[in-house]
Design a protein around this motif. Structure first.
Motif, PDB file in Angstrom:
ATOM      1  N   THR A 337      -6.713  -6.691  10.482  1.00  0.00           N
ATOM      2  CA  THR A 337      -5.875  -5.674   9.846  1.00  0.00           C
ATOM      3  C   THR A 337      -5.285  -4.689  10.838  1.00  0.00           C
ATOM      4  OG1 THR A 337      -7.810  -4.276   9.426  1.00  0.00           O
ATOM      5  CG2 THR A 337      -7.153  -5.829   7.682  1.00  0.00           C
ATOM      6  N   GLU A 338      -5.877  -4.598  12.049  1.00  0.00           N
ATOM      7  CA  GLU A 338      -5.366  -3.656  13.053  1.00  0.00           C
ATOM      8  C   GLU A 338      -5.762  -4.142  14.441  1.00  0.00           C
ATOM      9  OE1 GLU A 338      -5.267   1.181  13.795  1.00  0.00           O
ATOM     10  OE2 GLU A 338      -7.026   0.283  12.848  1.00  0.00           O
ATOM     11  N   ILE A 339      -4.871  -3.936  15.409  1.00  0.00           N
ATOM     12  CA  ILE A 339      -5.121  -4.303  16.802  1.00  0.00           C
ATOM     13  C   ILE A 339      -4.874  -3.081  17.696  1.00  0.00           C
ATOM     14  CG2 ILE A 339      -4.291  -5.639  18.768  1.00  0.00           C
ATOM     15  CD1 ILE A 339      -5.770  -7.419  17.027  1.00  0.00           C
ATOM     16  N   LYS A 340      -5.835  -2.782  18.565  1.00  0.00           N
ATOM     17  CA  LYS A 340      -5.659  -1.756  19.593  1.00  0.00           C
ATOM     18  C   LYS A 340      -6.211  -2.325  20.890  1.00  0.00           C
ATOM     19  CE  LYS A 340      -5.791   2.386  16.686  1.00  0.00           C
ATOM     20  NZ  LYS A 340      -6.466   3.685  16.426  1.00  0.00           N
ATOM     21  N   GLY A 341      -5.317  -2.714  21.788  1.00  0.00           N
ATOM     22  CA  GLY A 341      -5.740  -3.360  23.021  1.00  0.00           C
ATOM     23  C   GLY A 341      -6.389  -4.694  22.714  1.00  0.00           C
ATOM     24  N   ASN A 342      -7.630  -4.862  23.196  1.00  0.00           N
ATOM     25  CA  ASN A 342      -8.355  -6.103  22.889  1.00  0.00           C
ATOM     26  C   ASN A 342      -9.370  -5.898  21.780  1.00  0.00           C
ATOM     27  OD1 ASN A 342     -10.268  -4.570  24.280  1.00  0.00           O
ATOM     28  ND2 ASN A 342     -11.224  -6.377  25.226  1.00  0.00           N
ATOM     29  N   LYS A 343      -9.252  -4.799  21.019  1.00  0.00           N
ATOM     30  CA  LYS A 343     -10.137  -4.515  19.889  1.00  0.00           C
ATOM     31  C   LYS A 343      -9.384  -4.733  18.580  1.00  0.00           C
ATOM     32  CE  LYS A 343     -13.621  -3.181  22.413  1.00  0.00           C
ATOM     33  NZ  LYS A 343     -14.028  -1.761  22.481  1.00  0.00           N
ATOM     34  N   SER A 375      -6.012 -21.149  17.580  1.00  0.00           N
ATOM     35  CA  SER A 375      -5.212 -20.737  18.726  1.00  0.00           C
ATOM     36  C   SER A 375      -5.835 -19.570  19.477  1.00  0.00           C
ATOM     37  CB  SER A 375      -3.795 -20.355  18.255  1.00  0.00           C
ATOM     38  OG  SER A 375      -3.866 -19.324  17.288  1.00  0.00           O
ATOM     39  N   GLY A 376      -7.124 -19.328  19.291  1.00  0.00           N
ATOM     40  CA  GLY A 376      -7.763 -18.234  19.984  1.00  0.00           C
ATOM     41  C   GLY A 376      -9.150 -17.965  19.439  1.00  0.00           C
ATOM     42  N   LYS A 377      -9.739 -16.837  19.865  1.00  0.00           N
ATOM     43  CA  LYS A 377     -11.111 -16.518  19.477  1.00  0.00           C
ATOM     44  C   LYS A 377     -11.243 -15.026  19.237  1.00  0.00           C
ATOM     45  CE  LYS A 377     -14.538 -16.590  22.486  1.00  0.00           C
ATOM     46  NZ  LYS A 377     -15.613 -17.070  23.401  1.00  0.00           N
ATOM     47  N   VAL A 378     -12.060 -14.681  18.237  1.00  0.00           N
ATOM     48  CA  VAL A 378     -12.375 -13.299  17.913  1.00  0.00           C
ATOM     49  C   VAL A 378     -13.895 -13.185  17.843  1.00  0.00           C
ATOM     50  CG1 VAL A 378     -12.190 -11.487  16.177  1.00  0.00           C
ATOM     51  CG2 VAL A 378     -10.224 -12.935  16.654  1.00  0.00           C
ATOM     52  N   THR A 379     -14.462 -12.180  18.482  1.00  0.00           N
ATOM     53  CA  THR A 379     -15.917 -12.018  18.528  1.00  0.00           C
ATOM     54  C   THR A 379     -16.318 -10.704  17.862  1.00  0.00           C
ATOM     55  OG1 THR A 379     -15.989 -13.240  20.619  1.00  0.00           O
ATOM     56  CG2 THR A 379     -17.954 -11.988  20.004  1.00  0.00           C
ATOM     57  N   ILE A 387     -15.859  -4.134   6.592  1.00  0.00           N
ATOM     58  CA  ILE A 387     -15.007  -3.866   7.748  1.00  0.00           C
ATOM     59  C   ILE A 387     -15.760  -4.224   9.025  1.00  0.00           C
ATOM     60  CG2 ILE A 387     -13.759  -2.109   9.045  1.00  0.00           C
ATOM     61  CD1 ILE A 387     -13.317  -0.639   6.403  1.00  0.00           C
ATOM     62  N   GLY A 388     -15.136  -5.037   9.843  1.00  0.00           N
ATOM     63  CA  GLY A 388     -15.728  -5.430  11.108  1.00  0.00           C
ATOM     64  C   GLY A 388     -14.902  -4.926  12.283  1.00  0.00           C
ATOM     65  N   ILE A 389     -15.560  -4.717  13.418  1.00  0.00           N
ATOM     66  CA  ILE A 389     -14.902  -4.396  14.679  1.00  0.00           C
ATOM     67  C   ILE A 389     -15.188  -5.552  15.635  1.00  0.00           C
ATOM     68  CG2 ILE A 389     -14.703  -2.792  16.602  1.00  0.00           C
ATOM     69  CD1 ILE A 389     -13.715  -1.677  13.934  1.00  0.00           C
ATOM     70  N   ALA A 390     -14.138  -6.061  16.283  1.00  0.00           N
ATOM     71  CA  ALA A 390     -14.276  -7.256  17.110  1.00  0.00           C
ATOM     72  C   ALA A 390     -13.467  -7.123  18.385  1.00  0.00           C
ATOM     73  CB  ALA A 390     -13.813  -8.486  16.326  1.00  0.00           C
ATOM     74  N   THR A 391     -13.795  -7.957  19.367  1.00  0.00           N
ATOM     75  CA  THR A 391     -12.950  -8.136  20.549  1.00  0.00           C
ATOM     76  C   THR A 391     -12.168  -9.431  20.377  1.00  0.00           C
ATOM     77  OG1 THR A 391     -14.782  -9.229  21.714  1.00  0.00           O
ATOM     78  CG2 THR A 391     -14.473  -6.876  22.089  1.00  0.00           C
ATOM     79  N   VAL A 392     -10.972  -9.500  20.970  1.00  0.00           N
ATOM     80  CA  VAL A 392     -10.101 -10.654  20.765  1.00  0.00           C
ATOM     81  C   VAL A 392      -9.710 -11.259  22.103  1.00  0.00           C
ATOM     82  CG1 VAL A 392      -9.191  -9.703  18.615  1.00  0.00           C
ATOM     83  CG2 VAL A 392      -7.979  -9.270  20.752  1.00  0.00           C
TER      84      VAL A 392
END
Length: 406
Positions: A337-343, A375-379, A387-392
């Protein structure tokens, strides 16, 4: 399949709302004029979502969560434009606020063939109507009628020893409003009930009522106004009312004699019906019939509620794609739902309660691309409720769908 009768539906639906989509096409960039023609012929998708926790008495805890569950589902799975989803939360969900929003956002904007969704999560009640338009066995022996309860529909001072009027909205009123919507592709999702009590972690969506509480004169005048606008006599209204649902499809949390649970889950509160329904629809391309079957099968027995549906008579809508949308987005567990940098912030509405409990720091998601390819990975790094917080890793954007890696 548990199917609610027309009579029972309006008894129940009056306590929340009463009485359903084609999909919006993805138009690839082509010649500008050709694209405009296609866009003009694409059905619009609009929704009105109401959730009320902050009642002055008998407050609830999961209704605003229900709105978020439904909103994210409609946007990210079923392709609604966020600008076409109107929400009324808590203090904004007054009687006048709800009626005005229904008129302005649904009745005035919907065109034939458009997708229209109405969701209501909040209290229902049963009150006395001294002059009901329809008198039937759906009223109890005291002549009580089902209503749904806006945030400003407080009980009279001195209740229950003293009576008075309330600002509830009746099922008859909502039948008239839905009759005015120009599209039959209308889905109403009703997560409410009309009686019950509460425990520490589970409440029921019912405000007290009874024969000492009467519907307001303003409500009766509003009904008369809509009879006039629709050019309906009382006799014609009764005929249509008795014939069946005014529009499309209705999904209801309970049958008329049960209570709808407002419950605590793994880090959040929600209506159990709304949570089961929306979680299932992230994972499945479904019909109305199948979605209600899933909710019935997976609703714990201790909740003592049986979800129901009704469709317009002889329409066959129960076998149509839910929300009348033939090509929803790919199946998913979650969405960015939201991207800030790699978060990234994630919405985890596609997980059931056990699936949420199994999520841990380091849980990996794949990014779902065209044709279901990764096409990628989210951790995942942390979770608070849904609500989760992840690195991409990789280039991603808000709205990217995710699946948990098994």
């Amino acid at each position: 399949m548990a199917r609610i009768s027309r009579r029972h539906f309006f008894q129940f639906a009056g306590s929340t709302l009463a009485t359903l989509g084609l999909s919006q096409l993805n138009i690839h960039q082509q010649a500008e004029s050709y694209g405009k023609v296609l866009a003009q012929s694409t059905p619009r998708k609009i929704a009105l979502l109401v959730g009320i926790n902050k009642y002055s008495s008998q407050p609830l805890r999961g209704c605003v969560s229900d709105v978020e569950l439904q909103r994210h589902l409609l946007i990210h799975r079923f392709g609604f434009n966020p600008k076409d989803i109107y929400t009324l939360i808590d203090e904004k969900a007054t009687r006048s606020g709800i009626l005005e929003a229904f008129e302005e956002h649904l009745i005035k904007q919907a065109k034939p063939g458009d997708v229209v969704v109405y969701h209501y999560s909040g209290h229902g009640s049963r009150v006395l109507d001294p002059d009901p338009m329809v008198v039937s066995s759906s009223n109890d022996k005291n002549g009580l009628n089902g209503t749904f309860v806006p945030v400003d529909a407080s009980l009279p001072v001195g209740y229950p020893e003293q009576g008075g009027v309330v600002k509830d909205i009746m099922g008859h009123t909502l039948f008239l409003l839905m009759s005015a919507v120009k599209s039959d592709n209308f889905t109403a999702v009703l997560d409410s009930c009309y009686s019950g009590g509460a425990t520490r972690d589970r409440r029921v969506r019912s405000r007290d009522g009874g024969s000492k509480v009467q519907i307001s004169p303003e409500e009766k005048l509003y009904q008369e106004k809509w009879l006039s606008r629709l050019n309906l006599s009382r006799e014609e209204f009764v005929r249509r009312y008795q014939a069946g649902v005014a529009k499309g499809v209705v999904l209801a949390a309970t049958d008329p004699n049960q209570t709808a649970a407002d419950a605590k889950f793994n880090g959040f509160y929600a209506g159990i019906f709304t949570y089961l329904l929306t979680q299932y629809l992230w994972q499945q391309t479904s019909t109305v019939e199948d979605a209600i079957a899933y909710a019935i099968q997976n609703l714990p027995k201790e909740y003592n509620q049986t979800p129901r549906f009704e469709v317009k008579v002889a329409s066959g809508y129960e076998k149509q794609p839910i929300y009348f949308i033939n090509n929803p987005s790919l199946l998913a567990n979650a969405v960015i739902t939201e991207i800030k940098g790699n978060k990234a912030t994630l919405w985890l509405g596609g997980f059931d309660e056990k699936g949420l409990a199994d999520l841990a720091n380091g849980t990996v998601f794949t990014i779902i691309g065209a044709g279901g390819r990764s096409s990628g990975k989210v951790t995942l790094r942390s979770r608070n409720g849904l609500i989760g917080i992840a690195t991409v890793e990789g280039v991603v954007a808000p709205g990217t769908l995710l699946r948990k890696v098994d």
